[in-house]
Design a protein around this motif. Structure first.
Motif, PDB file in Angstrom:
ATOM      1  N   SER A 192       3.567  29.568  29.052  1.00  0.00           N
ATOM      2  CA  SER A 192       3.489  28.693  27.883  1.00  0.00           C
ATOM      3  C   SER A 192       4.821  27.997  27.602  1.00  0.00           C
ATOM      4  CB  SER A 192       3.031  29.477  26.652  1.00  0.00           C
ATOM      5  OG  SER A 192       3.952  30.495  26.345  1.00  0.00           O
ATOM      6  N   SER A 239       1.367  20.715  31.840  1.00  0.00           N
ATOM      7  CA  SER A 239       0.057  20.757  31.206  1.00  0.00           C
ATOM      8  C   SER A 239      -0.785  21.910  31.758  1.00  0.00           C
ATOM      9  CB  SER A 239      -0.675  19.430  31.436  1.00  0.00           C
ATOM     10  OG  SER A 239      -0.809  19.207  32.823  1.00  0.00           O
ATOM     11  N   VAL A 240      -0.134  23.002  32.141  1.00  0.00           N
ATOM     12  CA  VAL A 240      -0.844  24.173  32.644  1.00  0.00           C
ATOM     13  C   VAL A 240      -1.610  24.811  31.497  1.00  0.00           C
ATOM     14  CG1 VAL A 240      -0.572  26.464  33.647  1.00  0.00           C
ATOM     15  CG2 VAL A 240       0.845  24.594  34.452  1.00  0.00           C
ATOM     16  N   THR A 241      -2.868  25.036  31.723  1.00  0.00           N
ATOM     17  CA  THR A 241      -3.672  25.700  30.695  1.00  0.00           C
ATOM     18  C   THR A 241      -4.024  27.097  31.166  1.00  0.00           C
ATOM     19  OG1 THR A 241      -5.710  24.800  31.611  1.00  0.00           O
ATOM     20  CG2 THR A 241      -4.663  23.557  29.840  1.00  0.00           C
ATOM     21  N   THR A 242      -4.147  28.002  30.234  1.00  0.00           N
ATOM     22  CA  THR A 242      -4.528  29.368  30.560  1.00  0.00           C
ATOM     23  C   THR A 242      -5.819  29.695  29.829  1.00  0.00           C
ATOM     24  OG1 THR A 242      -3.348  30.334  28.701  1.00  0.00           O
ATOM     25  CG2 THR A 242      -2.098  30.028  30.732  1.00  0.00           C
ATOM     26  N   THR A 243      -6.438  30.754  30.246  1.00  0.00           N
ATOM     27  CA  THR A 243      -7.646  31.206  29.556  1.00  0.00           C
ATOM     28  C   THR A 243      -7.288  32.097  28.379  1.00  0.00           C
ATOM     29  OG1 THR A 243      -7.827  33.087  31.059  1.00  0.00           O
ATOM     30  CG2 THR A 243      -9.054  31.088  31.632  1.00  0.00           C
ATOM     31  N   THR A 246      -5.696  32.734  24.753  1.00  0.00           N
ATOM     32  CA  THR A 246      -5.304  32.132  23.478  1.00  0.00           C
ATOM     33  C   THR A 246      -5.237  33.249  22.452  1.00  0.00           C
ATOM     34  OG1 THR A 246      -7.609  31.649  22.951  1.00  0.00           O
ATOM     35  CG2 THR A 246      -6.323  29.855  23.897  1.00  0.00           C
TER      36      THR A 246
END
Length: 121
Positions: free
Chosen positions: A60, A65-69, A71
């Motif tokens: 993070s 723009s790396v997204t993770t699952t 949150t």
């Protein structure tokens, strides 16, 4: 493949040069502390595994723009993440800029050495 090896060589030389600087060492120590605090927080509050907590804490902070699952689910986790990102992204950005400057400085020094060697020959 040759390009990758040369780029890796430049990166390692830049990192070696950066670790000689006192300001970089303090930034690096601050980043380690931030990553540790994020990992411990997500492990304790969000109940994620150690690896998931560290992964989210690290990924993070990288300005992409790396997204993770992952949150945060809790309200406290969301508030912490907002503050964590405001502080952590700034520190990570400063570290990346310092590494970039170190790589450029090493490249300049190599270029100047080559120029001086040509003048002597």
């Amino acid at each position: 493949m040759v390009s990758f090896i040369l780029s890796l060589k430049r990166l390692l030389e830049g990192l070696f040069h950066a670790f000689k600087r006192q300001d970089f060492l303090s930034l690096f120590a601050t980043l380690c502390f931030i990553l540790l605090s994020g990992t411990l927080f997500y492990r304790g509050v969000e109940k994620w595994s150690w690896l998931d907590s560290f992964y989210f804490s690290f990924i993070s902070l990288i300005p992409t723009s790396v997204t993770t699952t992952f949150t945060p689910v809790t309200t406290f986790g969301k508030i912490f993440t907002m503050i964590y990102l405001m502080v952590g992204v700034g520190i990570m950005f400063m570290i990346l800029v310092t590494i970039g400057r170190s790589i450029l400085k090493v490249e300049d020094e190599d270029f100047l050495r080559m120029q001086q060697k040509k003048k002597r020959d």
